[in-house]
Design an enzyme around this catalytic site. Structure first.
Site, PDB file in Angstrom:
ATOM      1  N   ASN A 190       0.907  -1.182  -0.083  1.00 54.71           N
ATOM      2  CA  ASN A 190       0.110  -0.092  -0.202  1.00 54.71           C
ATOM      3  C   ASN A 190       1.000   1.234  -0.046  1.00 54.71           C
ATOM      4  O   ASN A 190       2.247   1.223   0.211  1.00 54.71           O
ATOM      5  CB  ASN A 190      -1.078  -0.183   1.287  1.00 54.71           C
ATOM      6  CG  ASN A 190      -0.229  -0.298   2.661  1.00 54.71           C
ATOM      7  OD1 ASN A 190       0.453   1.064   2.842  1.00 54.71           O
ATOM      8  ND2 ASN A 190      -0.391  -1.124   3.230  1.00 54.71           N
ATOM      9  N   ASP A 225      -4.478  -5.912   5.093  1.00 53.70           N
ATOM     10  CA  ASP A 225      -5.400  -6.708   5.794  1.00 53.70           C
ATOM     11  C   ASP A 225      -5.307  -8.063   5.327  1.00 53.70           C
ATOM     12  O   ASP A 225      -5.705  -9.137   6.002  1.00 53.70           O
ATOM     13  CB  ASP A 225      -6.807  -6.004   5.516  1.00 53.70           C
ATOM     14  CG  ASP A 225      -7.101  -4.832   6.097  1.00 53.70           C
ATOM     15  OD1 ASP A 225      -6.810  -4.628   7.228  1.00 53.70           O
ATOM     16  OD2 ASP A 225      -7.507  -3.872   5.504  1.00 53.70           O
ATOM     17  N   LYS A 244       9.069 -17.730  -9.422  1.00 49.69           N
ATOM     18  CA  LYS A 244       8.311 -16.928 -10.268  1.00 49.69           C
ATOM     19  C   LYS A 244       7.137 -17.188 -11.143  1.00 49.69           C
ATOM     20  O   LYS A 244       7.207 -18.187 -11.798  1.00 49.69           O
ATOM     21  CB  LYS A 244       9.211 -16.097 -10.909  1.00 49.69           C
ATOM     22  CG  LYS A 244       8.724 -14.912 -11.612  1.00 49.69           C
ATOM     23  CD  LYS A 244       9.776 -14.068 -12.384  1.00 49.69           C
ATOM     24  CE  LYS A 244       8.833 -13.030 -13.134  1.00 49.69           C
ATOM     25  NZ  LYS A 244       9.489 -12.604 -14.184  1.00 49.69           N
ATOM     26  N   PRO A 263      -3.043 -11.260  10.735  1.00 51.65           N
ATOM     27  CA  PRO A 263      -3.046 -11.024  12.006  1.00 51.65           C
ATOM     28  C   PRO A 263      -3.431  -9.565  12.463  1.00 51.65           C
ATOM     29  O   PRO A 263      -2.735  -8.809  11.587  1.00 51.65           O
ATOM     30  CB  PRO A 263      -1.933 -11.632  12.841  1.00 51.65           C
ATOM     31  CG  PRO A 263      -0.771 -11.779  11.874  1.00 51.65           C
ATOM     32  CD  PRO A 263      -1.662 -11.731  10.431  1.00 51.65           C
ATOM     33  N   ILE A 308      -2.521  -6.868  14.542  1.00 50.54           N
ATOM     34  CA  ILE A 308      -1.136  -6.601  15.475  1.00 50.54           C
ATOM     35  C   ILE A 308      -1.656  -5.905  16.696  1.00 50.54           C
ATOM     36  O   ILE A 308      -1.290  -5.931  17.653  1.00 50.54           O
ATOM     37  CB  ILE A 308      -0.024  -5.941  14.840  1.00 50.54           C
ATOM     38  CG1 ILE A 308       0.284  -6.911  13.755  1.00 50.54           C
ATOM     39  CG2 ILE A 308       1.122  -5.683  15.870  1.00 50.54           C
ATOM     40  CD1 ILE A 308       1.397  -6.265  12.677  1.00 50.54           C
ATOM     41  N   PHE A 359      -4.222   3.520  15.325  1.00 52.48           N
ATOM     42  CA  PHE A 359      -4.475   4.665  14.314  1.00 52.48           C
ATOM     43  C   PHE A 359      -5.649   4.271  13.431  1.00 52.48           C
ATOM     44  O   PHE A 359      -6.138   3.185  13.318  1.00 52.48           O
ATOM     45  CB  PHE A 359      -3.399   5.114  13.429  1.00 52.48           C
ATOM     46  CG  PHE A 359      -2.333   6.178  13.828  1.00 52.48           C
ATOM     47  CD1 PHE A 359      -1.615   5.833  14.872  1.00 52.48           C
ATOM     48  CD2 PHE A 359      -2.712   7.331  13.267  1.00 52.48           C
ATOM     49  CE1 PHE A 359      -0.653   6.727  15.301  1.00 52.48           C
ATOM     50  CE2 PHE A 359      -1.466   8.531  13.806  1.00 52.48           C
ATOM     51  CZ  PHE A 359      -0.612   8.081  14.825  1.00 52.48           C
TER      52      PHE A 359
END
Ligand code: CTP
Length: 403
Positions: A211, A279, A289, A306, A308, A326
Protein backbone atom coordinates in the site's frame (compact mmCIF):
# COMPACT_ATOMS: atom_id res chain seq x y z
CA UNK A 1 20.91 10.11 25.70
CA UNK A 2 19.77 13.37 24.08
CA UNK A 3 19.69 11.84 20.56
CA UNK A 4 16.98 13.36 18.41
CA UNK A 5 17.00 16.71 20.23
CA UNK A 6 17.02 19.85 18.11
CA UNK A 7 19.06 22.97 18.65
CA UNK A 8 18.64 26.38 17.09
CA UNK A 9 22.17 27.80 17.15
CA UNK A 10 22.46 31.58 16.87
CA UNK A 11 25.96 32.62 15.85
CA UNK A 12 26.63 36.26 16.68
CA UNK A 13 29.68 38.40 15.88
CA UNK A 14 32.96 37.53 17.56
CA UNK A 15 36.24 35.80 16.79
CA UNK A 16 35.03 32.84 18.92
CA UNK A 17 32.53 32.05 16.14
CA UNK A 18 35.13 29.67 14.65
CA UNK A 19 34.69 27.46 17.73
CA UNK A 20 31.04 26.79 16.96
CA UNK A 21 32.08 24.78 13.90
CA UNK A 22 33.63 22.25 16.27
CA UNK A 23 30.56 22.46 18.53
CA UNK A 24 28.26 21.62 15.59
CA UNK A 25 30.36 18.54 14.74
CA UNK A 26 30.22 17.27 18.30
CA UNK A 27 26.47 17.85 18.54
CA UNK A 28 25.84 16.04 15.26
CA UNK A 29 27.99 13.10 16.43
CA UNK A 30 25.58 12.75 19.33
CA UNK A 31 22.52 12.68 17.08
CA UNK A 32 21.49 16.24 17.97
CA UNK A 33 20.30 18.22 14.96
CA UNK A 34 21.40 21.81 14.51
CA UNK A 35 19.74 24.59 12.57
CA UNK A 36 21.71 27.85 12.53
CA UNK A 37 20.99 31.55 12.33
CA UNK A 38 24.01 33.66 11.39
CA UNK A 39 23.91 37.35 12.31
CA UNK A 40 25.50 39.99 10.11
CA UNK A 41 28.32 40.29 12.68
CA UNK A 42 28.74 36.52 12.83
CA UNK A 43 29.08 36.38 9.04
CA UNK A 44 32.25 38.51 9.36
CA UNK A 45 33.90 35.57 11.14
CA UNK A 46 32.40 32.35 9.74
CA UNK A 47 30.55 31.63 6.51
CA UNK A 48 27.03 30.34 6.15
CA UNK A 49 28.53 27.65 3.92
CA UNK A 50 30.67 26.23 6.75
CA UNK A 51 27.70 26.16 9.12
CA UNK A 52 25.51 24.58 6.48
CA UNK A 53 28.08 21.93 5.51
CA UNK A 54 28.64 20.86 9.12
CA UNK A 55 25.02 21.03 10.27
CA UNK A 56 23.65 19.60 6.99
CA UNK A 57 20.85 22.11 7.37
CA UNK A 58 19.95 25.38 5.73
CA UNK A 59 21.40 28.46 7.47
CA UNK A 60 19.11 31.43 8.07
CA UNK A 61 20.53 34.91 7.79
CA UNK A 62 17.96 37.48 6.77
CA UNK A 63 14.76 38.42 8.58
CA UNK A 64 13.05 39.73 5.49
CA UNK A 65 13.87 36.93 3.07
CA UNK A 66 10.60 36.12 1.37
CA UNK A 67 11.61 32.56 0.52
CA UNK A 68 12.77 31.82 4.07
CA UNK A 69 9.58 33.24 5.51
CA UNK A 70 7.44 31.10 3.24
CA UNK A 71 9.52 27.97 3.86
CA UNK A 72 10.04 28.51 7.57
CA UNK A 73 9.00 31.72 9.32
CA UNK A 74 11.00 33.11 12.26
CA UNK A 75 8.30 31.95 14.67
CA UNK A 76 8.49 28.31 13.56
CA UNK A 77 12.27 28.50 13.43
CA UNK A 78 12.38 29.53 17.07
CA UNK A 79 9.74 27.06 18.25
CA UNK A 80 10.78 23.84 16.54
CA UNK A 81 13.96 23.58 18.57
CA UNK A 82 14.22 22.00 22.02
CA UNK A 83 16.87 24.54 23.02
CA UNK A 84 18.13 27.82 21.57
CA UNK A 85 21.90 28.31 21.99
CA UNK A 86 23.56 31.67 21.37
CA UNK A 87 27.29 31.13 20.74
CA UNK A 88 29.21 33.31 20.69
CA UNK A 89 26.89 35.70 22.53
CA UNK A 90 28.33 39.14 21.89
CA UNK A 91 27.76 42.11 24.21
CA UNK A 92 25.48 43.46 21.50
CA UNK A 93 23.15 40.45 21.28
CA UNK A 94 22.97 40.16 25.08
CA UNK A 95 21.92 43.84 25.21
CA UNK A 96 19.30 43.24 22.51
CA UNK A 97 17.94 40.25 24.39
CA UNK A 98 17.76 42.18 27.66
CA UNK A 99 16.00 45.10 25.96
CA UNK A 100 13.69 42.89 23.89
CA UNK A 101 14.80 44.32 20.55
CA UNK A 102 13.75 42.56 17.36
CA UNK A 103 15.72 44.26 14.62
CA UNK A 104 17.17 41.21 12.90
CA UNK A 105 16.34 37.52 12.51
CA UNK A 106 18.43 36.40 15.51
CA UNK A 107 16.91 38.97 17.89
CA UNK A 108 13.41 38.28 16.55
CA UNK A 109 13.77 34.53 16.97
CA UNK A 110 15.02 35.08 20.53
CA UNK A 111 12.01 37.25 21.33
CA UNK A 112 9.56 34.87 19.66
CA UNK A 113 10.80 31.61 21.15
CA UNK A 114 8.92 29.66 23.79
CA UNK A 115 11.91 27.36 24.37
CA UNK A 116 14.78 27.52 26.87
CA UNK A 117 17.74 29.66 25.81
CA UNK A 118 21.43 29.17 26.67
CA UNK A 119 24.04 31.86 26.01
CA UNK A 120 27.83 31.47 25.76
CA UNK A 121 29.17 35.04 26.12
CA UNK A 122 32.39 36.04 24.34
CA UNK A 123 33.85 39.54 24.34
CA UNK A 124 36.68 41.80 25.45
CA UNK A 125 37.22 41.66 29.20
CA UNK A 126 36.32 45.36 29.74
CA UNK A 127 33.12 44.89 27.77
CA UNK A 128 32.26 41.85 29.89
CA UNK A 129 33.03 43.71 33.13
CA UNK A 130 31.08 46.80 32.08
CA UNK A 131 28.13 47.58 34.33
CA UNK A 132 25.80 47.57 31.31
CA UNK A 133 26.77 44.00 30.28
CA UNK A 134 26.65 42.78 33.88
CA UNK A 135 23.18 44.31 34.32
CA UNK A 136 22.05 42.68 31.08
CA UNK A 137 23.36 39.27 32.15
CA UNK A 138 21.65 39.65 35.55
CA UNK A 139 18.37 40.52 33.79
CA UNK A 140 18.67 37.54 31.44
CA UNK A 141 19.48 35.16 34.31
CA UNK A 142 16.49 36.44 36.27
CA UNK A 143 14.35 35.48 33.26
CA UNK A 144 15.68 31.93 33.37
CA UNK A 145 18.22 32.21 30.57
CA UNK A 146 21.02 29.68 31.05
CA UNK A 147 24.62 30.86 30.79
CA UNK A 148 27.86 29.01 30.16
CA UNK A 149 31.14 30.88 30.72
CA UNK A 150 32.85 33.07 29.82
CA UNK A 151 36.26 31.73 30.83
CA UNK A 152 39.25 33.82 31.84
CA UNK A 153 42.46 33.79 29.81
CA UNK A 154 44.20 35.32 26.84
CA UNK A 155 41.76 37.13 24.60
CA UNK A 156 42.08 37.57 20.84
CA UNK A 157 42.31 41.34 21.36
CA UNK A 158 45.60 40.86 23.25
CA UNK A 159 44.19 41.53 26.72
CA UNK A 160 43.95 38.98 29.51
CA UNK A 161 40.87 38.40 31.65
CA UNK A 162 37.31 37.09 31.65
CA UNK A 163 35.62 37.10 28.26
CA UNK A 164 36.79 33.97 26.40
CA UNK A 165 33.93 31.88 25.14
CA UNK A 166 33.72 28.46 26.80
CA UNK A 167 35.36 25.68 24.82
CA UNK A 168 33.13 23.56 22.55
CA UNK A 169 33.42 20.55 24.89
CA UNK A 170 32.27 22.69 27.84
CA UNK A 171 29.26 24.04 25.92
CA UNK A 172 28.49 20.49 24.79
CA UNK A 173 28.57 19.24 28.39
CA UNK A 174 26.20 22.04 29.46
CA UNK A 175 23.82 21.16 26.61
CA UNK A 176 23.94 17.44 27.47
CA UNK A 177 23.29 18.16 31.15
CA UNK A 178 20.33 20.31 30.16
CA UNK A 179 18.86 17.60 27.92
CA UNK A 180 19.38 14.95 30.59
CA UNK A 181 17.23 16.89 33.09
CA UNK A 182 13.93 15.20 34.02
CA UNK A 183 11.89 18.07 32.55
CA UNK A 184 13.48 17.39 29.16
CA UNK A 185 13.17 13.61 29.45
CA UNK A 186 9.63 12.92 30.73
CA UNK A 187 9.73 9.46 29.14
CA UNK A 188 13.11 8.43 30.61
CA UNK A 189 12.84 4.90 32.03
CA UNK A 190 9.90 3.99 29.79
CA UNK A 191 10.02 1.54 26.92
CA UNK A 192 8.10 2.27 23.73
CA UNK A 193 7.23 0.15 20.73
CA UNK A 194 6.08 1.76 17.45
CA UNK A 195 4.95 0.13 14.20
CA UNK A 196 5.29 2.09 10.98
CA UNK A 197 5.16 1.89 7.21
CA UNK A 198 3.32 -0.51 4.93
CA UNK A 199 3.71 -4.28 4.87
CA UNK A 200 4.63 -6.26 1.77
CA UNK A 201 2.81 -9.53 1.26
CA UNK A 202 4.53 -11.89 -1.15
CA UNK A 203 2.79 -13.25 -4.24
CA UNK A 204 5.95 -15.00 -5.42
CA UNK A 205 9.68 -14.30 -4.83
CA UNK A 206 9.57 -11.11 -6.95
CA UNK A 207 6.03 -9.75 -6.57
CA UNK A 208 4.10 -8.48 -3.60
CA UNK A 209 0.94 -6.71 -2.49
CA UNK A 210 1.59 -3.38 -0.76
CA UNK A 211 0.00 0.00 0.00
CA UNK A 212 1.01 3.63 -0.28
CA UNK A 213 1.89 4.28 3.37
CA UNK A 214 5.01 6.47 3.57
CA UNK A 215 5.77 5.67 7.22
CA UNK A 216 6.24 9.39 7.92
CA UNK A 217 3.83 9.56 10.85
CA UNK A 218 5.04 6.35 12.53
CA UNK A 219 8.70 7.28 12.16
CA UNK A 220 8.00 10.79 13.50
CA UNK A 221 6.30 9.25 16.55
CA UNK A 222 9.25 6.96 17.24
CA UNK A 223 11.60 9.95 16.91
CA UNK A 224 9.49 12.06 19.28
CA UNK A 225 9.25 9.31 21.92
CA UNK A 226 13.05 8.87 21.80
CA UNK A 227 13.51 12.63 21.95
CA UNK A 228 11.54 12.67 25.21
CA UNK A 229 13.74 9.92 26.64
CA UNK A 230 11.85 6.67 25.92
CA UNK A 231 13.86 3.64 24.97
CA UNK A 232 12.18 3.15 21.60
CA UNK A 233 11.93 0.22 19.21
CA UNK A 234 10.59 1.02 15.74
CA UNK A 235 9.23 -1.97 13.86
CA UNK A 236 8.81 -0.88 10.30
CA UNK A 237 7.80 -2.28 6.95
CA UNK A 238 9.75 -1.11 3.88
CA UNK A 239 9.98 2.71 3.62
CA UNK A 240 12.31 5.27 2.05
CA UNK A 241 12.87 6.96 5.41
CA UNK A 242 16.08 6.92 7.42
CA UNK A 243 16.17 5.51 10.91
CA UNK A 244 15.39 8.30 13.41
CA UNK A 245 18.28 9.07 15.79
CA UNK A 246 18.29 7.19 19.08
CA UNK A 247 15.71 4.62 17.92
CA UNK A 248 16.38 0.89 17.42
CA UNK A 249 14.93 -0.19 14.11
CA UNK A 250 13.64 -3.67 13.36
CA UNK A 251 13.01 -3.92 9.60
CA UNK A 252 10.28 -6.34 8.56
CA UNK A 253 8.32 -7.04 5.40
CA UNK A 254 5.09 -8.86 6.08
CA UNK A 255 2.35 -8.47 8.68
CA UNK A 256 3.26 -11.79 10.23
CA UNK A 257 6.91 -10.74 10.57
CA UNK A 258 5.73 -7.45 12.09
CA UNK A 259 3.65 -9.29 14.68
CA UNK A 260 6.53 -11.60 15.61
CA UNK A 261 8.89 -8.61 15.96
CA UNK A 262 6.34 -6.77 18.15
CA UNK A 263 5.94 -9.78 20.42
CA UNK A 264 9.73 -10.06 20.69
CA UNK A 265 9.92 -6.36 21.67
CA UNK A 266 7.62 -6.83 24.68
CA UNK A 267 7.47 -5.93 27.50
CA UNK A 268 6.87 -2.27 26.69
CA UNK A 269 5.12 0.53 28.58
CA UNK A 270 3.48 1.92 25.47
CA UNK A 271 2.77 0.57 21.99
CA UNK A 272 1.81 2.87 19.13
CA UNK A 273 0.54 1.05 16.02
CA UNK A 274 0.93 3.48 13.16
CA UNK A 275 1.72 0.90 10.47
CA UNK A 276 -0.63 0.43 7.53
CA UNK A 277 -0.71 -3.32 7.88
CA UNK A 278 -2.07 -5.21 4.85
CA UNK A 279 -5.41 -6.69 5.80
CA UNK A 280 -4.85 -9.76 3.63
CA UNK A 281 -1.97 -11.87 2.37
CA UNK A 282 -1.78 -14.41 -0.42
CA UNK A 283 -2.77 -17.80 1.02
CA UNK A 284 0.08 -19.73 -0.59
CA UNK A 285 2.78 -17.57 -2.18
CA UNK A 286 4.52 -19.39 -5.06
CA UNK A 287 8.04 -20.63 -4.35
CA UNK A 288 9.18 -19.79 -7.89
CA UNK A 289 8.32 -16.82 -10.08
CA UNK A 290 4.84 -17.19 -11.62
CA UNK A 291 5.07 -17.41 -15.42
CA UNK A 292 2.58 -16.08 -17.96
CA UNK A 293 2.52 -19.33 -19.96
CA UNK A 294 -0.09 -17.81 -22.29
CA UNK A 295 -2.96 -19.07 -20.15
CA UNK A 296 -5.35 -17.39 -17.73
CA UNK A 297 -3.94 -14.93 -15.16
CA UNK A 298 -3.44 -16.66 -11.82
CA UNK A 299 -6.23 -16.31 -9.26
CA UNK A 300 -4.89 -15.06 -5.94
CA UNK A 301 -6.57 -16.51 -2.92
CA UNK A 302 -6.29 -14.12 0.03
CA UNK A 303 -6.44 -14.89 3.74
CA UNK A 304 -6.71 -12.41 6.59
CA UNK A 305 -3.56 -11.17 8.32
CA UNK A 306 -3.20 -11.10 12.11
CA UNK A 307 -4.32 -7.81 13.67
CA UNK A 308 -1.24 -6.54 15.47
CA UNK A 309 -3.01 -3.76 17.35
CA UNK A 310 -5.68 -6.17 18.61
CA UNK A 311 -3.03 -8.75 19.52
CA UNK A 312 -1.00 -6.24 21.56
CA UNK A 313 -4.19 -5.02 23.25
CA UNK A 314 -4.99 -8.61 24.28
CA UNK A 315 -1.47 -9.60 25.32
CA UNK A 316 -2.47 -10.42 28.91
CA UNK A 317 0.36 -9.85 31.38
CA UNK A 318 2.59 -8.63 28.57
CA UNK A 319 0.07 -5.96 27.48
CA UNK A 320 1.67 -2.50 27.35
CA UNK A 321 0.03 -0.16 29.85
CA UNK A 322 -0.99 2.13 27.02
CA UNK A 323 -1.88 0.81 23.56
CA UNK A 324 -2.50 3.39 20.85
CA UNK A 325 -3.90 2.69 17.40
CA UNK A 326 -4.52 4.80 14.31
CA UNK A 327 -7.63 5.01 12.18
CA UNK A 328 -7.56 6.53 8.74
CA UNK A 329 -11.04 7.83 8.08
CA UNK A 330 -12.73 9.97 5.47
CA UNK A 331 -16.25 10.20 6.99
CA UNK A 332 -17.70 10.11 10.47
CA UNK A 333 -14.15 10.21 11.73
CA UNK A 334 -14.86 10.24 15.47
CA UNK A 335 -17.76 7.73 15.42
CA UNK A 336 -15.71 5.24 13.42
CA UNK A 337 -12.74 5.73 15.72
CA UNK A 338 -14.86 5.07 18.82
CA UNK A 339 -16.12 1.82 17.29
CA UNK A 340 -12.55 0.83 16.40
CA UNK A 341 -11.37 1.56 19.96
CA UNK A 342 -13.85 -1.02 21.27
CA UNK A 343 -13.24 -3.55 18.53
CA UNK A 344 -9.46 -3.53 18.91
CA UNK A 345 -9.39 -3.27 22.71
CA UNK A 346 -6.83 -0.46 22.69
CA UNK A 347 -6.75 2.61 24.96
CA UNK A 348 -6.48 5.45 22.47
CA UNK A 349 -7.19 5.85 18.78
CA UNK A 350 -5.57 8.65 16.85
CA UNK A 351 -8.24 9.26 14.24
CA UNK A 352 -6.52 10.50 11.19
CA UNK A 353 -8.76 12.56 8.92
CA UNK A 354 -7.66 11.61 5.40
CA UNK A 355 -10.46 13.39 3.55
CA UNK A 356 -8.78 15.53 0.90
CA UNK A 357 -9.84 18.78 2.56
CA UNK A 358 -7.64 18.24 5.59
CA UNK A 359 -4.67 16.11 4.72
CA UNK A 360 -3.29 13.58 2.32
CA UNK A 361 -1.99 10.08 2.61
CA UNK A 362 1.80 10.39 2.24
CA UNK A 363 1.75 14.18 2.79
CA UNK A 364 3.45 16.11 5.58
CA UNK A 365 0.47 17.32 7.56
CA UNK A 366 -2.35 15.75 9.47
CA UNK A 367 -5.62 16.64 11.17
CA UNK A 368 -6.26 14.25 14.03
CA UNK A 369 -8.65 13.58 16.88
CA UNK A 370 -7.43 11.73 19.95
CA UNK A 371 -10.20 9.35 20.96
CA UNK A 372 -10.19 7.54 24.29
CA UNK A 373 -12.81 6.08 26.61
CA UNK A 374 -12.90 9.38 28.47
CA UNK A 375 -13.60 11.56 25.43
CA UNK A 376 -12.32 13.17 22.28
CA UNK A 377 -9.64 15.81 21.80
CA UNK A 378 -9.78 17.67 18.48
CA UNK A 379 -6.31 18.80 17.46
CA UNK A 380 -5.84 21.62 14.96
CA UNK A 381 -4.19 20.83 11.60
CA UNK A 382 -0.45 20.46 12.14
CA UNK A 383 2.61 18.83 10.64
CA UNK A 384 3.20 15.12 11.20
CA UNK A 385 6.22 16.06 13.35
CA UNK A 386 4.02 18.25 15.54
CA UNK A 387 1.37 15.52 15.85
CA UNK A 388 4.16 13.15 16.87
CA UNK A 389 5.57 15.44 19.55
CA UNK A 390 2.16 16.30 20.96
CA UNK A 391 1.23 12.61 21.07
CA UNK A 392 4.56 11.75 22.74
CA UNK A 393 3.94 14.45 25.39
CA UNK A 394 0.41 13.13 26.03
CA UNK A 395 1.83 9.61 26.34
CA UNK A 396 4.35 10.95 28.89
CA UNK A 397 1.55 12.52 30.96
CA UNK A 398 -0.52 9.34 30.82
CA UNK A 399 2.34 7.03 31.78
CA UNK A 400 3.28 9.32 34.65
CA UNK A 401 -0.35 9.19 35.84
CA UNK A 402 -0.41 5.37 35.56
CA UNK A 403 2.91 4.90 37.37
N1 CTP B 1 -3.61 -2.64 12.45
C1 CTP B 1 -2.78 -3.66 12.87
N2 CTP B 1 -2.77 -4.87 12.24
C2 CTP B 1 -3.60 -5.10 11.22
C3 CTP B 1 -4.47 -4.09 10.76
C4 CTP B 1 -4.45 -2.88 11.40
O1 CTP B 1 -2.02 -3.44 13.81
N3 CTP B 1 -3.59 -6.28 10.63
C5 CTP B 1 -3.63 -1.37 13.15
C6 CTP B 1 -3.05 -0.22 12.40
O2 CTP B 1 -1.67 -0.08 12.67
C7 CTP B 1 -3.85 0.95 12.94
C8 CTP B 1 -5.21 0.33 13.13
O3 CTP B 1 -4.98 -1.03 13.37
O4 CTP B 1 -3.39 1.33 14.22
C9 CTP B 1 -6.05 0.55 11.90
O5 CTP B 1 -7.11 -0.33 11.91
P1 CTP B 1 -7.80 -0.94 10.62
O6 CTP B 1 -8.74 -1.96 11.09
O7 CTP B 1 -6.82 -1.33 9.59
O8 CTP B 1 -8.56 0.28 10.15
P2 CTP B 1 -8.38 1.24 8.96
O9 CTP B 1 -7.07 1.05 8.27
O10 CTP B 1 -8.63 2.59 9.50
O11 CTP B 1 -9.49 0.78 7.94
P3 CTP B 1 -10.96 0.13 8.08
O12 CTP B 1 -11.67 0.85 9.17
O13 CTP B 1 -11.51 0.38 6.73
O14 CTP B 1 -10.74 -1.32 8.37
Amino acid sequence: MPAGKRILLIVAGGIAAYKVLELIRRLRERGISVRSVLTRGGAEFVTALSLQALSENKVYTDLFSLTDESEMGHIRLSREADLVVVAPASADILAKMAAGLADDLAATALLATDKPVMVAPAMNTQMWAHAATQANIATLKSRGILTIGPNAGDLACGEVGAGRMSEPHEILAAIEAFFASPAQQPLAGFKALVTSGPTHEAIDPVRYIANRSSGKQGHAIAAALARLGASTTLISGPTRLSNPPGVSLVAVESAREMLTACQAALPADVAVCAAAVADWRVASPANGKLKKKGGKPPALELVENPDILAALSAAGNARPRLVVGFAAETDQVVENAKAKLKRKGCDWIVANDVSSATGTFGGDSNTVHLVSQSGVEDWPPMSKDEVALRLARRIGEQLAALR
